[in-house]
Design a protein around this motif. Structure first.
Motif, PDB file in Angstrom:
ATOM      1  N   PHE A  82      -5.884   9.086  -1.279  1.00 22.72           N
ATOM      2  CA  PHE A  82      -4.864   8.672  -1.761  1.00 22.72           C
ATOM      3  C   PHE A  82      -3.974   8.356  -1.977  1.00 22.72           C
ATOM      4  N   ILE A 142       0.657  -0.882   0.395  1.00 23.37           N
ATOM      5  CA  ILE A 142      -0.331  -0.108  -0.017  1.00 23.37           C
ATOM      6  C   ILE A 142       0.891   1.257   0.497  1.00 23.37           C
ATOM      7  N   VAL A 143       0.779   1.931  -1.093  1.00 21.90           N
ATOM      8  CA  VAL A 143       2.009   3.258  -2.007  1.00 21.90           C
ATOM      9  C   VAL A 143       0.458   4.205  -0.888  1.00 21.90           C
ATOM     10  N   VAL A 144       1.406   4.882  -0.339  1.00 20.41           N
ATOM     11  CA  VAL A 144       0.449   6.100   0.324  1.00 20.41           C
ATOM     12  C   VAL A 144       1.118   7.359   0.308  1.00 20.41           C
ATOM     13  N   GLY A 145       0.056   8.572  -0.509  1.00 24.08           N
ATOM     14  CA  GLY A 145       0.508  10.063  -0.723  1.00 24.08           C
ATOM     15  C   GLY A 145      -0.278  11.195   0.358  1.00 24.08           C
ATOM     16  N   ASN A 158      -2.454   3.648  -3.313  1.00 23.43           N
ATOM     17  CA  ASN A 158      -2.795   2.933  -4.398  1.00 23.43           C
ATOM     18  C   ASN A 158      -1.865   1.744  -4.028  1.00 23.43           C
TER      19      ASN A 158
END
Lengths: 233, 233
Positions: free
Chosen positions: B220, A225-228, B222
């Motif tokens: 935000f 899970i890549v979070v911005g 992915n």
């Protein structure tokens, strides 16, 4: 710690071996001990049958589901998801009372061939079914969104990637988090999603997991899970 | 290219705006043009209603589902998943014949509150239902595993992360891949899973997507598929 690992398939073997290597006292649980030990040769995936595997693991004991559950201060459900509720019934409600059950099973139904479907999904999950059936056991769903080897050795996939936690008991989840860290997981890659109903989410990742494995032709991958940041308005 | 974007919600708006910025000729499709244009004020999420949004987008046209489908050489289904089949019926089978339909919808059912369930899942998917209902349209499922803003601007989440493709027509998927690259997606982050039945996998990611959003308290983020190498035996 005294740990019961229920299930003698690749997931149970892999977790039992890791726990024993971490110097836990491990008893595996199975339906029929004699039958499990009598298996020889290779299984359908070319891996040694349980009997052969077991003969090379003198530091691991084997017992019935019930005796393993009595032994374990802490229990891992690594049985086949389609048979988990039955296996846990055999392990015994009283024997699992007030204990943490780490549930790594998935309700994958291969009876109609590939790709498998889920025998429970969407508005319920196997994790929830287990928690309802054993209300005095602290069920934590984790690790089941990846290949067994990766569960106990996250470095098989490079860099950061994610393992999920779900369960109703906060203290139990903290203990599982601690165990995962001993398996090699970084604390920041362990994502606690909330209560046991979040197992609906993690179990429903299996259909895409199977499709990705089919695409890559191997199971050595994981979800990250890549979070911005929310954009500044 | 002449593109029809069916659906006037945030997903439709976001995709239409991006396509227009890329100098495509965009017509949005809706059930009732007058009604859509008459909406004012803010919606339940505090965003401007379609009527207000539209008045600031002179480069985008609006028409009925059918007229938009006739206009578009290429069609995007950005309607609410629960209403997609009905909206596409209105768009018209003949009007979508031999065209590519990029399906970004999800069959999320909020009728019983949060978290939503899926109105179709496990052994079927909305993507497959649409492909079966419109056999002469080339349905490609993509982008619907993330927030709308991220669909058209992957840099909102830092580094590498993954967008999936599924569909029966290889050429159609190549064209969608090309479109995704114009949206900012790197070719190596576009993962083609196979035919339209893989929509079961990607649509079933929504339950965990909702749980992760709840945990992070923003959308935000992915999924990234991080791939390792099979261990050498």
């Amino acid at each position: 710690m005294k740990i019961a690992v229920l299930g003698t398939g690749v997931v149970g073997q892999t977790i039992a071996e890791k726990l024993a290597a971490l110097e836990h006292d491990v008893t595996m649980g199975t339906r029929d001990v004699k039958k499990a030990l009598a298996t020889t040769g290779k299984d359908m995936f070319g891996r040694p049958a349980f009997g052969e595997w077991y003969s090379g693991h003198a530091n691991i004991k084997i017992a019935t589901f019930a005796d393993a559950a009595i032994f374990g201060e802490f229990i891992v459900n690594a049985t086949n998801g389609m048979g988990s509720l039955n296996a846990l019934e055999q392990a015994g409600k009283e024997n699992m009372k007030n204990k943490i059950l780490l549930d790594v099973s998935n309700p994958l139904d291969f009876s109609k061939g590939m790709p498998p479907s889920l025998s429970v999904s969407n508005t319920d999950s196997l994790g929830e079914q287990i928690q309802r059936a054993f209300p005095e056991t602290k069920v934590v769903k984790s690790l089941q969104t990846m290949n067994a080897y990766l569960m106990v050795n996250p470095s098989l996939v490079p860099g950061d990637h994610t393992v999920f936690l779900g369960g109703n008991d906060t203290e139990a989840k903290l203990k599982i988090r601690g165990l995962l860290i001993t398996f090699g997981w970084k604390d920041e890659n362990i994502l606690d999603l909330g209560d046991i109903t979040t197992a609906r989410g993690t179990e429903q990742m299996l259909p895409i997991w199977v499709r990705i494995m089919t695409t890559l032709q191997h199971p050595f991958f994981n979800f990250r899970i890549v979070v911005g940041q929310p954009p500044q308005v």
